[in-house]
Design a protein around this motif. Sequence first.
Motif, PDB file in Angstrom:
ATOM      1  N   GLU A 234      -0.944 -12.535 -11.865  1.00 24.15           N
ATOM      2  CA  GLU A 234      -0.028 -12.576 -13.015  1.00 24.15           C
ATOM      3  C   GLU A 234       1.268 -11.852 -12.674  1.00 24.15           C
ATOM      4  O   GLU A 234       1.247 -10.748 -12.132  1.00 24.15           O
ATOM      5  N   PRO A 235       2.418 -12.455 -12.999  1.00 25.42           N
ATOM      6  CA  PRO A 235       3.687 -11.778 -12.726  1.00 25.42           C
ATOM      7  C   PRO A 235       3.857 -10.526 -13.593  1.00 25.42           C
ATOM      8  O   PRO A 235       3.378 -10.467 -14.724  1.00 25.42           O
ATOM      9  N   ILE A 236       4.543  -9.540 -13.040  1.00 25.15           N
ATOM     10  CA  ILE A 236       4.763  -8.262 -13.704  1.00 25.15           C
ATOM     11  C   ILE A 236       6.226  -8.161 -14.112  1.00 25.15           C
ATOM     12  O   ILE A 236       7.124  -8.413 -13.303  1.00 25.15           O
ATOM     13  N   LEU A 237       6.463  -7.785 -15.365  1.00 20.01           N
ATOM     14  CA  LEU A 237       7.808  -7.496 -15.842  1.00 20.01           C
ATOM     15  C   LEU A 237       7.893  -5.981 -15.997  1.00 20.01           C
ATOM     16  O   LEU A 237       7.161  -5.390 -16.784  1.00 20.01           O
ATOM     17  N   LEU A 238       8.747  -5.354 -15.221  1.00 19.33           N
ATOM     18  CA  LEU A 238       8.832  -3.897 -15.197  1.00 19.33           C
ATOM     19  C   LEU A 238       9.808  -3.362 -16.235  1.00 19.33           C
ATOM     20  O   LEU A 238      10.881  -3.917 -16.445  1.00 19.33           O
ATOM     21  N   VAL A 239       9.414  -2.261 -16.864  1.00 23.14           N
ATOM     22  CA  VAL A 239      10.287  -1.504 -17.757  1.00 23.14           C
ATOM     23  C   VAL A 239      10.284  -0.090 -17.183  1.00 23.14           C
ATOM     24  O   VAL A 239       9.267   0.601 -17.222  1.00 23.14           O
ATOM     25  N   LEU A 240      11.408   0.317 -16.635  1.00 21.85           N
ATOM     26  CA  LEU A 240      11.507   1.586 -15.922  1.00 21.85           C
ATOM     27  C   LEU A 240      12.257   2.624 -16.733  1.00 21.85           C
ATOM     28  O   LEU A 240      13.082   2.284 -17.583  1.00 21.85           O
ATOM     29  N   GLU A 241      12.007   3.887 -16.429  1.00 20.19           N
ATOM     30  CA  GLU A 241      12.770   4.962 -17.058  1.00 20.19           C
ATOM     31  C   GLU A 241      14.189   4.983 -16.519  1.00 20.19           C
ATOM     32  O   GLU A 241      15.128   5.310 -17.238  1.00 20.19           O
ATOM     33  N   ASP A 242      14.346   4.645 -15.246  1.00 22.58           N
ATOM     34  CA  ASP A 242      15.646   4.704 -14.591  1.00 22.58           C
ATOM     35  C   ASP A 242      15.742   3.529 -13.619  1.00 22.58           C
ATOM     36  O   ASP A 242      14.867   3.352 -12.765  1.00 22.58           O
ATOM     37  N   ASP A 243      16.803   2.740 -13.731  1.00 26.26           N
ATOM     38  CA  ASP A 243      16.964   1.582 -12.847  1.00 26.26           C
ATOM     39  C   ASP A 243      16.966   1.967 -11.370  1.00 26.26           C
ATOM     40  O   ASP A 243      16.587   1.175 -10.517  1.00 26.26           O
ATOM     41  N   ASP A 244      17.383   3.191 -11.062  1.00 25.59           N
ATOM     42  CA  ASP A 244      17.396   3.654  -9.676  1.00 25.59           C
ATOM     43  C   ASP A 244      15.994   3.765  -9.084  1.00 25.59           C
ATOM     44  O   ASP A 244      15.832   3.879  -7.871  1.00 25.59           O
ATOM     45  N   ASP A 245      14.959   3.735  -9.927  1.00 23.06           N
ATOM     46  CA  ASP A 245      13.568   3.829  -9.463  1.00 23.06           C
ATOM     47  C   ASP A 245      12.987   2.487  -9.046  1.00 23.06           C
ATOM     48  O   ASP A 245      11.858   2.428  -8.562  1.00 23.06           O
ATOM     49  N   LEU A 246      13.731   1.406  -9.223  1.00 23.45           N
ATOM     50  CA  LEU A 246      13.188   0.069  -8.998  1.00 23.45           C
ATOM     51  C   LEU A 246      12.571  -0.091  -7.609  1.00 23.45           C
ATOM     52  O   LEU A 246      11.419  -0.518  -7.489  1.00 23.45           O
TER      53      LEU A 246
ATOM     54  N   ARG B 287      11.472   2.083  -5.427  1.00 24.07           N
ATOM     55  CA  ARG B 287      10.288   2.945  -5.254  1.00 24.07           C
ATOM     56  C   ARG B 287       9.083   2.378  -6.008  1.00 24.07           C
ATOM     57  O   ARG B 287       7.971   2.310  -5.476  1.00 24.07           O
ATOM     58  N   ILE B 288       9.294   1.924  -7.236  1.00 25.39           N
ATOM     59  CA  ILE B 288       8.193   1.384  -8.051  1.00 25.39           C
ATOM     60  C   ILE B 288       7.676   0.074  -7.462  1.00 25.39           C
ATOM     61  O   ILE B 288       6.465  -0.136  -7.365  1.00 25.39           O
ATOM     62  N   VAL B 289       8.574  -0.786  -7.045  1.00 23.34           N
ATOM     63  CA  VAL B 289       8.149  -2.053  -6.428  1.00 23.34           C
ATOM     64  C   VAL B 289       7.319  -1.761  -5.184  1.00 23.34           C
ATOM     65  O   VAL B 289       6.289  -2.393  -4.952  1.00 23.34           O
ATOM     66  N   ARG B 290       7.737  -0.784  -4.386  1.00 23.92           N
ATOM     67  CA  ARG B 290       6.984  -0.412  -3.181  1.00 23.92           C
ATOM     68  C   ARG B 290       5.560   0.027  -3.535  1.00 23.92           C
ATOM     69  O   ARG B 290       4.600  -0.335  -2.854  1.00 23.92           O
ATOM     70  N   LEU B 291       5.404   0.786  -4.627  1.00 28.54           N
ATOM     71  CA  LEU B 291       4.064   1.219  -5.051  1.00 28.54           C
ATOM     72  C   LEU B 291       3.192   0.027  -5.420  1.00 28.54           C
ATOM     73  O   LEU B 291       1.996  -0.011  -5.098  1.00 28.54           O
ATOM     74  N   PHE B 292       3.775  -0.958  -6.088  1.00 32.67           N
ATOM     75  CA  PHE B 292       3.011  -2.165  -6.429  1.00 32.67           C
ATOM     76  C   PHE B 292       2.664  -2.970  -5.179  1.00 32.67           C
ATOM     77  O   PHE B 292       1.533  -3.430  -5.020  1.00 32.67           O
ATOM     78  N   VAL B 293       3.630  -3.142  -4.283  1.00 30.10           N
ATOM     79  CA  VAL B 293       3.411  -3.943  -3.069  1.00 30.10           C
ATOM     80  C   VAL B 293       2.305  -3.337  -2.213  1.00 30.10           C
ATOM     81  O   VAL B 293       1.494  -4.065  -1.635  1.00 30.10           O
ATOM     82  N   ARG B 294       2.206  -2.021  -2.157  1.00 32.52           N
ATOM     83  CA  ARG B 294       1.139  -1.362  -1.387  1.00 32.52           C
ATOM     84  C   ARG B 294      -0.246  -1.773  -1.862  1.00 32.52           C
ATOM     85  O   ARG B 294      -1.212  -1.717  -1.118  1.00 32.52           O
TER      86      ARG B 294
ATOM     87  N   ILE C   9       1.671   2.031 -17.270  1.00 37.59           N
ATOM     88  CA  ILE C   9       1.196   2.687 -16.056  1.00 37.59           C
ATOM     89  C   ILE C   9       2.409   3.449 -15.528  1.00 37.59           C
ATOM     90  O   ILE C   9       3.383   2.847 -15.090  1.00 37.59           O
ATOM     91  N   GLY C  10       2.348   4.758 -15.613  1.00 32.82           N
ATOM     92  CA  GLY C  10       3.486   5.598 -15.232  1.00 32.82           C
ATOM     93  C   GLY C  10       3.878   5.451 -13.777  1.00 32.82           C
ATOM     94  O   GLY C  10       3.040   5.189 -12.908  1.00 32.82           O
ATOM     95  N   GLY C  11       5.162   5.622 -13.508  1.00 33.12           N
ATOM     96  CA  GLY C  11       5.722   5.432 -12.179  1.00 33.12           C
ATOM     97  C   GLY C  11       5.530   6.605 -11.241  1.00 33.12           C
ATOM     98  O   GLY C  11       6.501   7.124 -10.700  1.00 33.12           O
ATOM     99  N   THR C  12       4.303   7.021 -11.040  1.00 31.29           N
ATOM    100  CA  THR C  12       3.981   8.107 -10.114  1.00 31.29           C
ATOM    101  C   THR C  12       3.260   7.514  -8.903  1.00 31.29           C
ATOM    102  O   THR C  12       2.873   6.339  -8.932  1.00 31.29           O
ATOM    103  N   PRO C  13       3.035   8.286  -7.859  1.00 25.60           N
ATOM    104  CA  PRO C  13       2.326   7.741  -6.690  1.00 25.60           C
ATOM    105  C   PRO C  13       0.946   7.157  -6.997  1.00 25.60           C
ATOM    106  O   PRO C  13       0.476   6.287  -6.269  1.00 25.60           O
ATOM    107  N   ILE C  14       0.297   7.606  -8.081  1.00 22.60           N
ATOM    108  CA  ILE C  14      -1.018   7.035  -8.405  1.00 22.60           C
ATOM    109  C   ILE C  14      -0.916   5.706  -9.148  1.00 22.60           C
ATOM    110  O   ILE C  14      -1.930   5.097  -9.460  1.00 22.60           O
ATOM    111  N   LEU C  15       0.299   5.223  -9.374  1.00 19.10           N
ATOM    112  CA  LEU C  15       0.495   3.903  -9.978  1.00 19.10           C
ATOM    113  C   LEU C  15      -0.292   2.846  -9.213  1.00 19.10           C
ATOM    114  O   LEU C  15      -0.912   1.976  -9.810  1.00 19.10           O
ATOM    115  N   SER C  16      -0.288   2.926  -7.885  1.00 22.39           N
ATOM    116  CA  SER C  16      -0.991   1.927  -7.062  1.00 22.39           C
ATOM    117  C   SER C  16      -2.476   1.859  -7.401  1.00 22.39           C
ATOM    118  O   SER C  16      -3.060   0.777  -7.466  1.00 22.39           O
TER     119      SER C  16
END
Length: 188
Positions: free
Chosen positions: A33-45, A47-54, A15-22
């Motif tokens: 179920e716990p999520i293990l993230l694999v990101l393109e860039d660690d600096d995105d962590l 932002r990506i977590v925020r999209l999931f939390v929403r 699931i790509g790390g764009t705003p529609i990820l949510s």
Amino acid sequence: MLGFGGGHIAGALNIGGTPILSIWAGWMLDPEEPILLVLEDDDDLERIVRLFVRTGYTKFAGYLIGGMKAWHAAGFPLQRIGQMSVHELNDRKSSLQVIDVRSPGEWKKGHVPGAHHIYVPELNNRIGGLDRNKPTAIYCGSGYRASIATSILKPQGFNELGMSPAVGRRGKRRNCQLKGPTANETAR
């Protein structure tokens, strides 16, 4: 960057790390179920977590430091999904199981003749009606949903998978055969 098709961890759901990820996380993941993230860039962590939390996802198993670049550099195995051009899909469609994962409205506007229409959120429930042994091509309008769909099918035993991104748009521009509201016609 490898991109999902170029190299991913076996069993990963893309699931790509764009705003529609949510939106896609809400449809595709179990919030228990716990999520293990694999990101393109660690600096995105963050932002990506925020999209999931929403969307209510708060159970994180962690993330792969360095993403797929680190995984690949460490020599761990990669799974790949081949890309297929619009022209190759058009030329080979009679020997393929073609799956259009776009929305019902997009399907009605035009699709590859003979394609199965299974909107991505319905794919897990309709997998039983597909042939795991037949070479399969997945397409959508941009490549985003086709990538999600291939990440669902690959661990389910669909080993001969190809992804043809953006068939709807590119097919119309490249005079590929599409079937639409006015019967079989060459899209222009």
